[in-house]
Design an enzyme around this catalytic site. Structure first.
Site, short mmCIF file in Angstrom:
data_model
loop_
_atom_site.label_atom_id
_atom_site.label_comp_id
_atom_site.label_asym_id
_atom_site.label_seq_id
_atom_site.Cartn_x
_atom_site.Cartn_y
_atom_site.Cartn_z
N LYS A 107 -14.90 -7.80 -7.49
CA LYS A 107 -14.20 -8.57 -8.52
C LYS A 107 -13.41 -9.72 -7.88
O LYS A 107 -13.49 -10.87 -8.34
CB LYS A 107 -13.25 -7.63 -9.28
N ASP A 108 -12.68 -9.41 -6.81
CA ASP A 108 -11.95 -10.47 -6.08
C ASP A 108 -12.93 -11.49 -5.52
O ASP A 108 -12.65 -12.69 -5.51
CB ASP A 108 -11.14 -9.87 -4.92
N SER A 133 -0.55 -1.01 -6.11
CA SER A 133 -0.51 -2.25 -6.87
C SER A 133 0.04 -2.00 -8.27
O SER A 133 -0.21 -0.96 -8.87
CB SER A 133 -1.91 -2.85 -6.98
N HIS A 156 0.81 -1.21 0.00
CA HIS A 156 0.00 0.00 0.00
C HIS A 156 0.85 1.27 0.00
O HIS A 156 0.31 2.36 -0.18
CB HIS A 156 -0.98 -0.03 1.18
N GLU A 197 5.21 -33.97 -1.02
CA GLU A 197 3.97 -33.39 -1.53
C GLU A 197 4.24 -32.70 -2.85
O GLU A 197 5.35 -32.24 -3.12
CB GLU A 197 3.44 -32.37 -0.51
#
Lengths: 254, 422
Positions: free
Chosen positions: B244-245, B220, B216, B288
């Protein structure tokens, strides 16, 4: 949308990669048609009950199933009275009593299935040095799951030419290394099914594999049923979210 | 932040609190007004997804920890009690176990998004480094979590991975004994792994807070890789990006739910349903899936110490990535040559992952070696050299410019004035 496609594609690739972890050498295990496979498949309770009979009359002579409480069988259609009757057929050790001694009592549904041997050493001593593995999770603990169990139980053969089997060992087409300490124990009509089903070797193997699938994962049916509801809910929610997003972003030039 | 601060909330209680502790101002500033470049695509939703995964993992993990027993004699059985007897214990455990895989899928995509759009370049170097720290912590946490059920793969995976430290000369063996708390992987090892597995997610949470704080500051990045020039280039985080997210998260949850409810053991290994037995080694010890590319690099080097160093180096190189890439153009969109090599790197990592699941012999060993070579070649040679040599495409003047004139992404070059780098 192109970005979304990229995202889904990437996820698919990552999952394909995960699948690679399973790819390995070894004999091919033929897949069977199970009523419990697939998204909507549920355990065939009649088959699982017959499988329990095979377990009780054949497998349990050598194999423990020590993680499974007898009450678990309510999931394949036994009612409380039947469970009490099944439990009463077993004896479990309890105690110490007031005199400080251990004693035997009839089992109750809350007890786990008693093991045929006191410990692993006793099991080996009675089985030519081999340890019959616990069956509680067998359907999840082998590559191929129930398909492997079926293949294994129907896979005893005469050894091919040129293969000598060690003393006290048996040839199995699907066992890793082919030599296994367990003999072919399923015989045609080796058990008599209460529901009149003909007890062929294939039928017994199918039923006991179904039963072991159930005990390895007693909540499988509930899990899949919840899954259908969860995914339907999420699909509807995704539609609403997408509509909201379209509406909101329609005023943004981008 | 000692300067006078004027709250602007209608609720008097909120105003009272905020004038003494400005948490509402902070939240409003960071999650409501926070300007997001309006051209971000769905790849920017993976940060939010990763945050959600962390919360899901901590929440399910907390309730699992209430039922789990960290003792070599009881661990396996306590997990089975969770699966069989605890109300919805099977759901908790499958959400947690598959959640680890989902978390890594999300974070890997998040990471490659950063690579493609140059999100690691100035002024976001510390943001990127904090991300790599989170990745390292996640790997440690996931590894120790996989040990807890105390199945065969838990035990043997722990044995193999902790033994890696014995490759270091002189200090190696004492380090391994110290890690184990004894002379083999045993009860003290399980106990400390459980303690650390519980602790590390909160450390991750703290680093995530720093990661977001650093984000921040710089703002972004976006697919064009150019800075937002003003309000015309951005939208407020809420509601535009939250919705949107949110949509992206729900789509992702469908995939996640499909695994949890219909294939919960697909990403696991059958051997982990066999209780740990120090006397029986599994035929193939496979980590894994999310460790497989690193496992392939480890085995590609014929020397044990070399392999360990290469494996750790594969992560370490990410720390210095902002200084290895000499190009000042962020987005691959404007780097026609590097863009090809980015996809070669993606392919390389996927192939390494596949090779990591195969026995380390024959053709797969050769492929793993080629992959390992390319991985380091890409970061250590290609990135520094290409940045100097490549001629980037002209950058658009601003985020709004290429779109407001009605052009698509391709038209960017046509409308924009040719610009020097950055």
């Amino acid at each position: 949308m192109r970005a979304l496609k990229t995202v889904l594609l990437s996820a698919a690739v990552a999952l394909g990669l995960a699948g690679a972890a399973h790819a390995s050498e070894g004999v091919h295990i033929p897949t069977q048609d199970w009523p419990h496979s697939g998204i909507f498949g549920t355990i065939d309770q009649a088959s699982a009950q017959r499988g329990f009979q095979v377990y009780k009359e054949v497998c349990a002579a050598c194999h423990s199933m020590k993680l499974v409480p007898i009450r678990t069988l309510s999931g394949i259609g036994y009612n409380e009275e039947q469970l009490k009757a099944i439990a009463a057929g077993y004896e479990v050790q309890a105690g110490p009593n007031d005199a400080g001694e251990m004693f035997m009592r009839p089992a109750i549904p809350a007890d786990r299935f008693p093991s045929p041997f006191a410990n692993d050493q006793a099991a080996r001593a009675s089985n030519n040095g081999a340890l019959p593995p616990d069956l509680s999770l067998m359907a999840k603990a082998r590559k191929g799951g129930e398909d492997y169990l079926y293949a294994f139980l129907t896979g005893f053969r005469e050894p091919p030419d040129g293969v000598t089997v060690m003393d006290g060992m048996y040839y199995n087409e699907y066992f890793p290394g082919h030599q296994v300490g367990m003999p072919n124990i399923l015989n045609p009509d080796g058990v008599t099914f209460a529901d009149g089903t003909k007890a062929t070797v294939e039928q017994q193997a199918h039923d006991v594999a179904t039963f072991l699938t159930f005990v390895a994962e007693p909540h499988m049916d509930a899990r899949k049923q919840m899954g259908v509801k969860v995914i339907l809910f999420l699909i509807v929610l995704a539609g609403l979210m997408y509509a909201t997003k379209r509406q909101l972003w329609s005023s943004v030039k981008h | 932040m000692a300067q006078a601060h004027t709250p602007k909330f209608s609720n008097p209680v909120v105003t009272w609190i905020d004038s003494r502790l400005p948490i509402f101002t902070m939240l409003n500033h960071e999650y409501n007004e926070y300007p997001m470049p309006k051209n971000v695509n769905y790849l920017w939703a993976f940060g939010a997804m990763a945050g959600m995964m962390l919360v899901i993992m901590i929440a399910t993990g907390l309730f699992l920890a209430m039922q789990y027993t960290a003792n070599t004699h009881m661990a396996f059985e306590s997990v089975e009690r969770i699966m069989r007897d605890v109300n919805f214990g099977w759901l908790l455990r499958y959400v947690h176990a598959n959640g680890a895989s989902m978390f890594f899928i999300v974070v890997f995509i998040h990471l490659f998004r950063g690579l493609y759009y140059g999100s690691y370049k100035a002024p976001r170097e510390i943001l990127w480094i904090l991300g790599v720290v989170i990745l390292l912590l996640m790997m440690a946490t996931a590894f120790m979590g996989y040990v807890l059920p105390w199945g065969q793969m838990s035990f043997w995976g722990a044995t193999v991975i902790t033994n890696l430290f014995s490759a270091f000369p002189i200090v190696g063996d004492p380090i391994v004994t110290w890690l184990w708390g004894g002379f083999s992987v045993d009860n003290p090892t399980l106990n400390r792994f459980f303690a650390l597995h519980f602790l590390l997610p909160f450390v991750i949470f703290a680093v995530v807070i720093l990661h977001v704080a650093a984000l921040h500051i710089s703002g972004s990045n976006n697919p064009l890789g150019i800075d937002a020039k003003g309000p015309q280039d951005t939208v407020p985080f809420n509601p535009y990006v939250t919705v949107k997210d949110g949509f992206a998260i729900v789509v992702f949850l469908i995939l996640y739910a499909a695994f949890v409810f219909f294939a919960p053991n697909y990403l696991g290994h059958p051997d982990n349903y066999i209780p740990a037995n120090p006397l029986v080694t599994p035929a193939h010890i496979v980590p894994e899936w999310y460790f497989l590319p690193f496992y392939a690099i480890l085995r590609a080097i014929p020397d044990k110490l070399g392999g360990v160093l290469a494996m750790f180096g594969a992560i370490a190189v990410l720390f210095v990535l902002p200084w290895l890439d000499t190009s000042r153009v962020r987005s691959c969109k404007f780097r026609p040559i590097y863009r090809q090599f980015f996809w070669v790197l993606v392919l390389c990592v996927l192939v390494l992952g596949y090779a990591g699941a195969q026995p380390a012999e024959g053709a797969w060993l050769l492929i793993a070696r080629i992959g390992t070579f390319y991985y380091f070649f890409h970061f250590l040679v290609l990135l520094p050299v290409l940045g100097k040599m490549e001629r980037p495409l002209p950058l658009p003047v601003s985020i709004s410019e290429p779109v407001l004139k009605g052009g698509g992404r391709v038209a960017a070059g046509a409308h924009a004035k040719p610009m020097e780098k950055a």
